[in-house]
Write a protein that holds these residues in place. Structure first.
Motif, PDB file in Angstrom:
ATOM      1  N   SER A 146       0.836  -1.202   0.000  1.00 16.38           N
ATOM      2  CA  SER A 146       0.000   0.000   0.000  1.00 16.38           C
ATOM      3  C   SER A 146       0.877   1.261   0.000  1.00 16.38           C
ATOM      4  N   THR A 147       0.421   2.266  -0.725  1.00 22.14           N
ATOM      5  CA  THR A 147       1.106   3.567  -0.710  1.00 22.14           C
ATOM      6  C   THR A 147       0.401   4.554   0.213  1.00 22.14           C
ATOM      7  N   ASN A 148      -0.706   4.150   0.805  1.00 23.44           N
ATOM      8  CA  ASN A 148      -1.471   5.038   1.690  1.00 23.44           C
ATOM      9  C   ASN A 148      -2.121   4.171   2.779  1.00 23.44           C
ATOM     10  N   TYR A 149      -1.271   3.531   3.585  1.00 18.07           N
ATOM     11  CA  TYR A 149      -1.773   2.593   4.582  1.00 18.07           C
ATOM     12  C   TYR A 149      -2.128   3.343   5.861  1.00 18.07           C
ATOM     13  N   ASP A 150      -3.354   3.154   6.357  1.00 18.14           N
ATOM     14  CA  ASP A 150      -3.838   3.822   7.563  1.00 18.14           C
ATOM     15  C   ASP A 150      -3.390   3.010   8.771  1.00 18.14           C
ATOM     16  N   SER A 174      -1.312   8.018   8.003  1.00 10.14           N
ATOM     17  CA  SER A 174      -1.092   7.204   6.818  1.00 10.14           C
ATOM     18  C   SER A 174       0.390   7.131   6.479  1.00 10.14           C
ATOM     19  N   VAL A 175       0.831   5.922   6.009  1.00  9.65           N
ATOM     20  CA  VAL A 175       2.221   5.731   5.609  1.00  9.65           C
ATOM     21  C   VAL A 175       2.258   5.057   4.248  1.00  9.65           C
ATOM     22  N   ASP A 176       3.340   5.312   3.512  1.00  9.24           N
ATOM     23  CA  ASP A 176       3.562   4.722   2.192  1.00  9.24           C
ATOM     24  C   ASP A 176       4.506   3.531   2.389  1.00  9.24           C
ATOM     25  N   ILE A 177       3.921   2.303   2.476  1.00  7.20           N
ATOM     26  CA  ILE A 177       4.731   1.103   2.751  1.00  7.20           C
ATOM     27  C   ILE A 177       5.668   0.819   1.590  1.00  7.20           C
TER      28      ILE A 177
END
Length: 887
Positions: free
Chosen positions: A226-230, A259-262
């Motif tokens: 995910s590029t926008n993981y909550d 949110s983080v960009d995994i």
């Protein structure tokens, strides 16, 4: 005073006086020197005076200097002073304290002070608070520390019924938010009443940071990262007013960001453990802020594709106890990924001897090579390969010791085979050497009790006896535990016994060598003499066996010959074994596939089976003729009636050249008068010149038989009173509808359907078939007319007149013979003399006394007579009566 002490002092009066005189002289001592037993009740524990209760004062008059004992360990008594502090006693109850005096001057006594301590439930604090995440809040914290602490033997009750109380521990989370009341009660004891205190506890809500979880990812799934993981997805049940903070990923932009960009984390920082903290502050001063830590763990998938596994090394059986093994895993192809150096858990499997052993080892990868060996007994110990066999070592999994198992590493087929090879053992084997004919190689077979596996072997051997040779060496192959080799004929030129001795054997493939003491004697034999052989053979019919007679075989007793056929028939290299008697023998050539005409047999080779030696034959030719067979006879199928009694003579064809049989293989020719039955018969033609016979032709003979009629159950029984006829008999018979009756089985008279049946007479029934025009066999029925229903009474005449007018001339009981066929009748005169004795065969009395000759003229006179009827059936009683005779 102590009763035990008194008991011990109890002695006889005179002895007591003596003790007083000896021990105390003129001194008089009181028996109550420790004072008296006494009781005390203390109810108002908080009264300050109860801290200083002098138990000495409750003894009364006593000797000082004694010792106090706290019998029940109340912990409130100063045993040095005898001062009791009731407020130090933590439980209400009854306690005893013993005062003992033993001054060595004759005073040895004890007294007990019993004290009842009343209950005290303490003083509650005015404001008690708990946080909702406290699942074991101690309610004793709710008492005012400025006052005496409550006793510990009370009981807590849940006044509000929250169900959250466990003894003195409150589950604030279960009780719920708000204020709840709980009462502490110390029970009554003696005259002291129960004491209770109620505390009020207010439960405030604790902040909820949620239950954290870990996101475990494998690099093989990086395309789906995910590029926008909550980060909130890694929590459950959390308050929403918290903030996220991080350690090292630099993905959170401010305190409101979750949110983080995994994918960016992996692309930038690579595999690793990334931690994030969620903090929730409390909305009240009672509870503290709470934190939850979540982790995103990205592990690198390891690819061992193309790696090689080598287990060193194969050994021989005698090296088992000293062998050292080494397993080397080499990452040959490192283009796709370099396996990082470090410690790895290697799971491997060793399969062999029908068992599978699973083991694991921690070993280090260093520059693409991983090694584990016997230096560490837990790794690849020699005990894993305890005996001869083939073992397969397979790597099942390789993971870093720090891995959490996010990835399924790519292992592929990583296996190698290790062999513990046996020493070739043949000392218990069987050497089978067929005695050899002079000029031939000797074939030696090794079999039986060996451990030889399939493959090539070399042996060293010596020859001794009539033939000798030393240090001979050869190679041979073993398959399924058996092997063979040849001793060259050049080494065995002499007839007689020779011994082969094998001294060493080596498995060429494994290099394992063993000594041997295996030996075997064999014979070099002579060849058979066939100079006088003669062949005789006769002409035969087509398809007949061909007998070949041999003579001139001398002393031979058991031979095998090879022969060829030529001429009208060509058959090559036929082999047959024969027994020879007095120089002669014979055998049969199967001729089922041979052609008609002249054929020559030539015997080409003869073997003496007694020693297995053979030689070519120069004088073994002879010719013979195979004659043609007659044609197959032409015949038909036949149908006859059973009653026609047809014979073989009624079949065609017939004549002296034809022979009939009752089966295709029978050798017995049927006589012309043989009675035919339903079956297949066979006929052949015989050539009277050559004696040759045709094949057999089949003729189906059908002997038709009409089914005999069948009498129904009880069909032969009638009642004569009914006047039954032949038609009644027919009605009781199962038939095809063409039933006729005769008075004899053969040449009888036809009986019409209206003829009355006769008791005891035999009738013969025949069925006729319209389809076959044949009569059935006879059904013989013997009729009985006694099958009548019994009636209570018969009509028995009371008189008769034998005067010859043909009217009532005899005394007869009509119909009795049908119901009582075995009855008897006796008639007596008035003097008791028997006049007549009858039955169904003599049923009538004519008034004469001819049976017993009573009187002069033979006629019974007029008058009264008496009869007796014996029914002779069942248990029916006899009947008596009288009758009148009037002429």
């Amino acid at each position: 005073m102590d009763l035990k002490l008194l008991f011990k002092l109890k002695v006889s009066y005179s002895y007591f006086i003596l003790l007083i005189v000896l021990l105390f002289s003129s001194t008089i001592i009181s028996a109550q020197c420790a004072g008296n037993d006494n009781n005390l009740t203390v109810c108002n524990i908080t009264d300050s005076s109860n801290k200083f209760i002098d138990l000495n004062s409750f003894l009364g008059s006593h000797t000082v200097g004694g010792i106090w004992k706290d019998n029940l360990f109340s912990q409130g008594l100063n045993i040095s002073t005898g001062i009791l502090d009731a407020q130090k006693i933590r439980k209400s109850g009854v306690y005893t304290y013993t005062y003992t005096v033993d001054n060595g001057l004759g005073c040895k006594d004890s007294s007990i002070i019993t004290v009842t301590i009343g209950g005290y439930s303490g003083v509650p604090s005015p404001n008690i608070s708990a946080c909702s995440d406290d699942v074991s809040f101690n309610l004793f914290q709710a008492f005012n520390g400025n006052f005496l602490s409550p006793q510990s033997n009370g009981v807590w009750t849940d006044d509000d019924g929250t169900g959250a109380l466990n003894n003195n521990l409150l589950d604030a989370k279960k009780a719920g938010l708000g204020t709840h009341s709980f009462t502490y009660t110390v029970p009554a004891i003696g005259s002291c009443p129960a004491q209770s205190s109620t505390v009020n506890v207010t439960v405030f809500r604790a902040p909820e940071p949620g239950t954290p979880s870990t996101l475990l990812l494998c690099s093989s799934d990086k395309a789906t990262f995910s590029t926008n993981y909550d980060l909130n997805d890694l929590l459950s049940g959390e308050d929403t007013n918290g903030i996220w903070t991080e350690a090292s990923s630099n993905e959170l932009s401010d305190l409101s960001d979750s949110s983080v960009d995994i994918k960016n984390i992996y692309n930038t920082l690579g595999a690793g453990v990334y931690s994030f903290t969620y903090t929730v502050s409390s909305t009240n001063p009672i509870c503290s802020e709470k934190k939850s830590n979540v982790r995103i763990i990205i592990e690198e998938q390891l690819d061992f594709t193309g790696a090689s596994l080598v287990v060193n090394s194969d050994i021989c059986e005698n090296e088992i106890s000293t062998a050292k093994y080494r397993v080397v895993l080499t990452q040959v192809n490192q283009l796709s990924q370099n396996i990082p150096n470090g410690s790895y858990l290697v799971k491997y499997e060793i399969a062999g001897l029908g068992l599978t052993l699973t083991n694991s080892v921690i070993a280090n990868f260093n520059s693409g090579v991983l090694v584990f060996d016997v230096k560490d007994p837990t790794n690849i110990n020699r005990i894993f390969f305890p005996e001869v066999g083939t073992y397969t070592l397979s790597i099942k999994d390789i993971t870093s010791v720090t891995s959490l198992g996010a990835c399924t590493n790519i292992i592929g087929d990583l296996s190698d085979i290790l062999n513990v090879n046996p020493l070739p053992k043949i000392n218990g084997a069987i050497l089978n050497i067929v005695d050899v004919c002079k000029g031939s190689d000797a074939i030696v077979e090794i079999s039986g009790n060996t451990n030889l596996t399939d493959g090539n072997y070399s042996i060293d051997y010596n020859l001794s006896g009539n033939n000798s040779a030393t240090s001979q060496q050869l190679t041979f192959n073993v398959t399924n535990g058996m092997g063979s080799f040849s001793i060259p004929s050049a080494l065995i030129p002499s007839i007689g016994n020779t011994t082969i001795s094998i001294v060493k054997i080596t498995n060429i493939t494994t290099g394992c060598t063993n000594t041997s003491n295996l030996a075997k004697v064999f014979i070099v034999k002579t060849l058979p003499n066939v100079a006088n052989l003669a062949v005789e053979i006769k002409d035969v019919c087509q398809g007949e066996p061909i007998l070949v007679s041999l003579s001139g075989l001398g002393n031979l007793t058991d031979i095998t010959i090879n022969y060829d056929l030529s001429g009208s028939n060509t058959v090559l290299n036929q082999i047959i074994t024969l027994a020879v008697t007095s120089g002669k023998t014979s055998f049969t050539i199967p001729s089922t596939s041979l052609n008609i005409g002249t054929t020559t047999i030539e015997i080409t080779y003869l073997t003496d089976n007694t020693n297995g030696c053979g030689t070519t034959v120069a004088n073994g030719k002879k010719s013979f003729t195979i004659n043609i067979l007659p044609s197959l006879p032409i015949t038909n199928n036949f149908k006859f009636c059973k009653n026609d009694k047809k014979t073989i003579a009624d079949l065609v064809p017939n004549g002296t050249q034809y022979q009939w049989f009752d089966s295709v293989s029978s050798t017995m020719v049927l006589n012309a008068g043989t009675l035919l039955v339903s079956r297949t018969y066979y006929v052949k033609e015989v050539n009277l010149t050559t004696g040759c016979e045709s094949s057999r032709a089949a003729a189906i003979v059908e002997i038709n038989e009409t089914q005999a009629p069948v009498l129904n159950q009880g069909g032969e029984s009638f009642c004569g009173l009914d006047n039954p006829t032949i038609q009644n008999l027919t009605d009781k018979t199962t038939t095809n509808g063409n039933l006729t009756w005769y008075d004899a089985a053969e040449n009888g008279n036809l009986i019409t359907s209206t003829d009355l049946l006769i008791d005891g007479f035999t009738y013969y029934g025949f069925d006729y078939s319209n389809d076959t025009s044949c009569y059935s066999d006879a059904l013989a029925v013997t009729v009985s007319l006694s099958n009548c229903d019994e009636t209570p009474d018969f009509f028995i005449p009371d008189g008769f007149s034998p005067n010859g007018d043909a009217i009532n001339d005899t005394f007869k009981i009509t119909g009795i013979e049908f119901i009582y066929p075995n009855y008897s009748l006796e008639i007596y005169n008035r003097y008791g003399n028997l006049m007549f004795k009858g039955n169904k065969n003599k049923p009538e009395w004519d008034g004469k006394n001819s049976d017993y000759k009573i009187g002069i003229d033979g006629f019974a006179p007029n008058g009264v007579y008496f009869y007796i009827i014996n029914y002779n059936k069942g248990n029916k009683a006899s009947k008596q009566g009288k009758l009148y005779l009037s002429r």
